[in-house]
Write an enzyme that holds these catalytic residues in place. Structure first.
Site, PDB file in Angstrom:
ATOM      1  N   TYR A 116      10.722   4.531  -8.975  1.00 53.56           N
ATOM      2  CA  TYR A 116       9.764   3.673  -9.675  1.00 53.56           C
ATOM      3  C   TYR A 116      10.272   3.198 -11.032  1.00 53.56           C
ATOM      4  O   TYR A 116       9.482   2.952 -11.935  1.00 53.56           O
ATOM      5  CB  TYR A 116       8.436   4.412  -9.856  1.00 53.56           C
ATOM      6  CG  TYR A 116       7.748   4.791  -8.569  1.00 53.56           C
ATOM      7  CD1 TYR A 116       7.286   3.806  -7.686  1.00 53.56           C
ATOM      8  CD2 TYR A 116       7.538   6.127  -8.228  1.00 53.56           C
ATOM      9  CE1 TYR A 116       6.646   4.155  -6.509  1.00 53.56           C
ATOM     10  CE2 TYR A 116       6.897   6.475  -7.052  1.00 53.56           C
ATOM     11  CZ  TYR A 116       6.456   5.490  -6.196  1.00 53.56           C
ATOM     12  OH  TYR A 116       5.816   5.829  -5.036  1.00 53.56           O
ATOM     13  N   ARG A 148       0.495   3.052   8.904  1.00 55.40           N
ATOM     14  CA  ARG A 148       1.476   4.061   8.501  1.00 55.40           C
ATOM     15  C   ARG A 148       0.718   5.135   7.759  1.00 55.40           C
ATOM     16  O   ARG A 148      -0.326   4.870   7.149  1.00 55.40           O
ATOM     17  CB  ARG A 148       2.602   3.456   7.665  1.00 55.40           C
ATOM     18  CG  ARG A 148       2.167   2.841   6.367  1.00 55.40           C
ATOM     19  CD  ARG A 148       3.286   2.015   5.740  1.00 55.40           C
ATOM     20  NE  ARG A 148       2.816   1.323   4.561  1.00 55.40           N
ATOM     21  CZ  ARG A 148       3.037   1.727   3.323  1.00 55.40           C
ATOM     22  NH1 ARG A 148       3.720   2.846   3.084  1.00 55.40           N
ATOM     23  NH2 ARG A 148       2.567   1.048   2.296  1.00 55.40           N
ATOM     24  N   TYR A 182       0.825   8.400   5.051  1.00 50.92           N
ATOM     25  CA  TYR A 182       1.481   9.265   4.062  1.00 50.92           C
ATOM     26  C   TYR A 182       1.131  10.706   4.413  1.00 50.92           C
ATOM     27  O   TYR A 182      -0.042  11.020   4.601  1.00 50.92           O
ATOM     28  CB  TYR A 182       0.972   8.936   2.666  1.00 50.92           C
ATOM     29  CG  TYR A 182       1.470   7.613   2.116  1.00 50.92           C
ATOM     30  CD1 TYR A 182       2.681   7.535   1.451  1.00 50.92           C
ATOM     31  CD2 TYR A 182       0.722   6.451   2.254  1.00 50.92           C
ATOM     32  CE1 TYR A 182       3.142   6.331   0.940  1.00 50.92           C
ATOM     33  CE2 TYR A 182       1.175   5.237   1.746  1.00 50.92           C
ATOM     34  CZ  TYR A 182       2.384   5.187   1.085  1.00 50.92           C
ATOM     35  OH  TYR A 182       2.839   3.994   0.581  1.00 50.92           O
ATOM     36  N   HIS A 195       2.620   3.611 -11.688  1.00 53.10           N
ATOM     37  CA  HIS A 195       3.375   4.671 -11.012  1.00 53.10           C
ATOM     38  C   HIS A 195       4.027   5.541 -12.073  1.00 53.10           C
ATOM     39  O   HIS A 195       4.323   5.064 -13.170  1.00 53.10           O
ATOM     40  CB  HIS A 195       4.495   4.059 -10.156  1.00 53.10           C
ATOM     41  CG  HIS A 195       4.033   3.530  -8.834  1.00 53.10           C
ATOM     42  ND1 HIS A 195       3.707   4.356  -7.784  1.00 53.10           N
ATOM     43  CD2 HIS A 195       3.861   2.270  -8.384  1.00 53.10           C
ATOM     44  CE1 HIS A 195       3.351   3.610  -6.749  1.00 53.10           C
ATOM     45  NE2 HIS A 195       3.421   2.349  -7.084  1.00 53.10           N
TER      46      HIS A 195
END
Ligand code: LMR
Ligand code: MG
Length: 389
Positions: free
Chosen positions: A90, A162, A164, A45
């Site tokens: 992150y 779900r 994004y 990330h």
């Protein structure tokens, strides 16, 4: 009894989408011959710099070696002094603390012949409802690919997803439309996740457009640490609003500003099981709900969340940990199990986290370090191996 040694092993494991996530397997050894295992999950990330694994091993050894492994509070205090909170989602220091704290819990459980859930407060639940993630659409042609993901996963028992959203609203809408037409009420959309990519006003406009479809909640609809923005957004929409917890200061500000309805709590983002329990307790005291988030952990990281979730009194929304379903491989002999869209909590008879390392698999996926190579911000934000700009 004392901690005698620590070993870190880096693995790079591709997802079914082609995106490769790098994780660090943690082993903490004792002078009595028992080893605890943990996972520093998914370092792939932003920000795009990497930790030096040799140096990290040396630093962690200076903190851990010689300590009594049951001194989890003391060790967490020292870890926090060395890897402080940074108010960034992150922040890699939180990932480091999480891996060590999980290995300490595994060790304590093994030494006491007790499962980690039982160390954390026992079991309210034996299984945790989870949803499968659909990663962010950038192009229309991805809609059909993602509808195929829903078909495949629905056949495997996942009935909740779900999504994004926020980069291509036409595609977001086409996907939601496709799910509604094909599955109707058989499939639930748990959340629309804006991942802090839009300002709260942009997220509000997008939400108005997508609100003709059914979904349960909205996640991260403001830029990071915009506590007032989240509150403005929350007061304008009917849906509950959730946000991740990545520092205790940030959680305090969200409570103070009444910014959210639900705290998304993941040990990885708040720095361990110890910290995650504290965040869940703060949510409970503030009268807020909780769900377990994810970075897409392997089995060790995911099972540690199963143990955590088993004991939480306020885990009242569908959770996210489905990592082991996303990767092409794992590093344990006994991966976590999902059944009809639930993550199963390992039984009471399994001491510690209940995981056993598989060294053949670790050898297969082992990489030298956490270096990045070539990857774009888009690929990192949208978790894709697709290079089209
Ligand atoms: C992932 O690695 O896919 C997730 O951590 C993405 C996210 O929601 O941050
Ligand atoms: Mg992740």
């Amino acid at each position: 009894m004392k901690i005698s040694d620590l070993k870190l092993t880096v693995v790079g494991i591709p997802r079914h989408t082609g995106f490769v996530s790098k994780h660090v397997i943690v082993e903490i050894m004792t002078d009595e011959g028992v080893t605890g295992i943990g996972e520093m999950s998914d370092f792939s990330h932003l920000p795009q710099y990497s930790l030096d694994i040799v140096d990290l091993t040396t630093v962690l050894k200076t903190i851990l070696v010689g300590k009594n492994p049951f001194d989890i509070s003391l060790i967490n205090k020292e870890l926090l002094a060395n890897f402080p909170e940074m108010m960034f989602y992150y922040e890699k220091g939180n990932f480091v603390r999480n891996g060590v704290d999980a290995a300490l819990h595994d060790l304590a459980g093994k030494l006491l012949n007790t499962s980690v859930a039982d160390l954390l407060g026992g079991r309210i639940k034996e299984k945790i409802k989870v949803c499968y993630p659909i990663f962010r659409h950038r192009f229309m042609e991805e809609v059909e690919e993602n509808l195929q993901v829903v078909r495949t996963r629905f056949a495997e028992g996942f009935d909740t997803f779900r999504l994004y959203v926020g980069k291509n609203l036409d595609a977001d809408e086409a996907f939601l439309d496709g799910v509604k037409n094909e599955f109707g009420s058989k499939v639930t959309i748990k959340s629309l996740d804006f991942s802090h990519l839009l300002s709260w006003k942009e997220a509000w406009q997008a939400t108005k457009r997508l609100s003709k479809y059914d979904f349960q909640l909205i996640e991260s609809p403001a830029v990071q640490n915009d506590f007032e923005g989240l509150q403005h957004f929350r007061l304008k929409v009917d849906h509950p609003v959730s946000e991740h917890v990545w520092s205790f200061r940030q959680q305090y500000e969200m409570i103070r500003h009444d910014s959210v309805d639900i705290f998304n709590i993941s040990p990885i983002f708040i720095g361990g099981l110890t910290a995650a329990r504290k965040a869940a307790a703060a949510a409970e005291v503030a009268g807020k709900g909780c769900l377990l988030g994810t970075t897409q952990e392997l089995s060790i990281g995911t099972t540690s969340m199963a143990h955590l979730g088993a004991s939480l009194a306020n885990l009242n929304f569908t959770s996210d940990p489905t990592g082991p379903e996303l990767y092409v491989g794992d590093v344990v002999k006994n991966p976590v199990k999902y059944e009809n869209g639930y993550l199963l909590v390992p039984g009471r008879d399994k001491p510690g986290l209940g995981m056993e390392l598989d060294w053949d698999l670790i050898e297969k996926y082992k990489v030298a370090d956490l270096s990045w190579g070539q990857i774009s911000v888009h690929q990192l934000q949208d978790r894709t191996s697709q290079t089209k700009a």
